[in-house]
Design a protein around this motif. Structure first.
Motif, PDB file in Angstrom:
ATOM      1  N   LEU A 149       4.840  -7.964  -4.406  1.00  0.00           N
ATOM      2  CA  LEU A 149       3.197  -7.822  -4.806  1.00  0.00           C
ATOM      3  C   LEU A 149       2.824  -6.624  -4.142  1.00  0.00           C
ATOM      4  O   LEU A 149       1.476  -6.238  -4.794  1.00  0.00           O
ATOM      5  CB  LEU A 149       2.551  -8.918  -3.956  1.00  0.00           C
ATOM      6  N   THR A 150       3.445  -5.782  -3.307  1.00  0.00           N
ATOM      7  CA  THR A 150       2.916  -4.578  -2.924  1.00  0.00           C
ATOM      8  C   THR A 150       3.657  -3.284  -3.665  1.00  0.00           C
ATOM      9  O   THR A 150       3.075  -2.392  -3.129  1.00  0.00           O
ATOM     10  CB  THR A 150       2.963  -4.456  -1.600  1.00  0.00           C
ATOM     11  N   ALA A 151       4.445  -3.858  -4.299  1.00  0.00           N
ATOM     12  CA  ALA A 151       5.198  -2.440  -5.003  1.00  0.00           C
ATOM     13  C   ALA A 151       4.414  -1.371  -5.779  1.00  0.00           C
ATOM     14  O   ALA A 151       4.892  -0.307  -5.792  1.00  0.00           O
ATOM     15  CB  ALA A 151       6.159  -3.080  -6.035  1.00  0.00           C
ATOM     16  N   ASP A 152       3.348  -1.816  -6.350  1.00  0.00           N
ATOM     17  CA  ASP A 152       2.439  -0.736  -6.914  1.00  0.00           C
ATOM     18  C   ASP A 152       1.367  -0.071  -5.989  1.00  0.00           C
ATOM     19  O   ASP A 152       0.619   0.552  -6.618  1.00  0.00           O
ATOM     20  CB  ASP A 152       1.814  -1.586  -7.983  1.00  0.00           C
ATOM     21  N   TRP A 153       1.226  -0.565  -4.833  1.00  0.00           N
ATOM     22  CA  TRP A 153       0.452   0.151  -3.862  1.00  0.00           C
ATOM     23  C   TRP A 153       0.943   1.469  -3.458  1.00  0.00           C
ATOM     24  O   TRP A 153       2.111   1.795  -3.742  1.00  0.00           O
ATOM     25  CB  TRP A 153       0.359  -0.673  -2.642  1.00  0.00           C
ATOM     26  N   ALA A 154      -0.134   2.550  -2.875  1.00  0.00           N
ATOM     27  CA  ALA A 154       0.258   3.601  -2.463  1.00  0.00           C
ATOM     28  C   ALA A 154       1.621   3.499  -1.431  1.00  0.00           C
ATOM     29  O   ALA A 154       1.721   2.627  -0.699  1.00  0.00           O
ATOM     30  CB  ALA A 154      -0.964   4.315  -1.778  1.00  0.00           C
ATOM     31  N   VAL A 155       2.356   4.524  -1.714  1.00  0.00           N
ATOM     32  CA  VAL A 155       3.773   4.480  -0.928  1.00  0.00           C
ATOM     33  C   VAL A 155       3.571   4.368   0.474  1.00  0.00           C
ATOM     34  O   VAL A 155       4.296   3.563   1.191  1.00  0.00           O
ATOM     35  CB  VAL A 155       4.662   5.800  -1.328  1.00  0.00           C
ATOM     36  N   GLY A 156       2.526   5.359   1.132  1.00  0.00           N
ATOM     37  CA  GLY A 156       2.383   5.248   2.571  1.00  0.00           C
ATOM     38  C   GLY A 156       1.964   3.943   3.122  1.00  0.00           C
ATOM     39  O   GLY A 156       2.340   3.351   4.043  1.00  0.00           O
ATOM     40  N   ILE A 157       0.866   3.351   2.248  1.00  0.00           N
ATOM     41  CA  ILE A 157       0.354   1.826   2.811  1.00  0.00           C
ATOM     42  C   ILE A 157       1.486   1.023   2.645  1.00  0.00           C
ATOM     43  O   ILE A 157       1.843   0.335   3.771  1.00  0.00           O
ATOM     44  CB  ILE A 157      -0.847   1.782   2.086  1.00  0.00           C
ATOM     45  N   ARG A 158       2.205   1.163   1.592  1.00  0.00           N
ATOM     46  CA  ARG A 158       3.159  -0.068   1.550  1.00  0.00           C
ATOM     47  C   ARG A 158       4.342   0.023   2.514  1.00  0.00           C
ATOM     48  O   ARG A 158       4.752  -1.037   3.148  1.00  0.00           O
ATOM     49  CB  ARG A 158       3.827  -0.070  -0.089  1.00  0.00           C
ATOM     50  N   ASP A 159       4.825   1.239   2.790  1.00  0.00           N
ATOM     51  CA  ASP A 159       6.048   1.513   3.596  1.00  0.00           C
ATOM     52  C   ASP A 159       5.638   1.104   5.034  1.00  0.00           C
ATOM     53  O   ASP A 159       6.318   0.627   5.796  1.00  0.00           O
ATOM     54  CB  ASP A 159       6.364   2.768   3.468  1.00  0.00           C
ATOM     55  N   HIS A 160       4.389   1.632   5.606  1.00  0.00           N
ATOM     56  CA  HIS A 160       3.850   1.421   6.751  1.00  0.00           C
ATOM     57  C   HIS A 160       3.663  -0.207   6.855  1.00  0.00           C
ATOM     58  O   HIS A 160       3.983  -0.743   8.168  1.00  0.00           O
ATOM     59  CB  HIS A 160       2.562   2.229   7.418  1.00  0.00           C
ATOM     60  N   ALA A 161       3.209  -1.012   5.932  1.00  0.00           N
ATOM     61  CA  ALA A 161       3.055  -2.441   6.148  1.00  0.00           C
ATOM     62  C   ALA A 161       4.377  -3.014   6.315  1.00  0.00           C
ATOM     63  O   ALA A 161       4.551  -4.151   7.013  1.00  0.00           O
ATOM     64  CB  ALA A 161       2.208  -3.020   4.860  1.00  0.00           C
TER      65      ALA A 161
END
Length: 172
Positions: A149-161
């Motif tokens: 579900l978060t794969a298309d989010w900005a990389v930094g936001i996704r990876d930090h989450a």
């Protein structure tokens, strides 16, 4: 253990680390087009105001060189009596009791990780596609679904989450 924080400018991850390191990274960061700068406490996931003034040595009670910070504890007289009777005194006994309780409740770490991830994502990604479903997957312990579900989010936001949620996934 020193707490860490993370700074973002819009979708752009700037820095993660102790407050002094993040502060230094923000001092050299210069991209007004990136968006507003938000700083998050990595333990809680909540947005914080980072004091941009130079760090000065803290002066106060406790043993700051050892990381000991003085605080206030309010107890009934019988509790103080019991603490005074313990080997090592009140401070050592309280620290030992807290350490034992923390070890006995590993699920608290998972809950804290989920809550920190939730607070972070609510502040920075609440308008993203699939946000609500991602939060549901987070609390349901569905890592693969959360990742999808978060794969298309900005990389930094996704990876930090994902980083904040590590303890939650480890407890599954």
């Amino acid at each position: 253990m020193e707490s860490t924080c993370t700074a973002f400018a819009g979708e752009l991850w700037i820095a993660t680390g102790p407050a002094a390191d993040v502060r230094e990274a923000l001092r050299v960061f210069d991209d007004p087009a990136a968006g507003p700068v938000l700083v998050f406490d990595d333990r809680t996931g909540r947005q914080i105001d980072l004091d941009m003034r130079v760090d000065e040595p803290a002066r106060g009670r406790g043993r700051p060189k050892l990381g000991v910070i003085a605080g206030e504890v309010t107890l009934l007289p019988e509790h103080w009596e019991w603490l005074r009777a313990q080997r090592g005194g009140a401070s050592i006994t309280l620290r030992r009791l807290i350490d034992e309780a923390a070890k006995a409740r590993p699920l608290d770490a998972a809950r804290q990780a989920r809550d920190a991830t939730y607070h972070f994502l609510t502040a920075i990604a609440g308008d993203r596609p699939h946000f609500e479903d991602a939060i549901r997957a987070l609390y349901a312990g569905q890592k693969d679904r959360f990742d999808a579900l978060t794969a298309d989010w900005a990389v930094g936001i996704r990876d930090h989450a994902t980083s904040l949620a590590q303890a939650a996934w480890a407890a599954e």
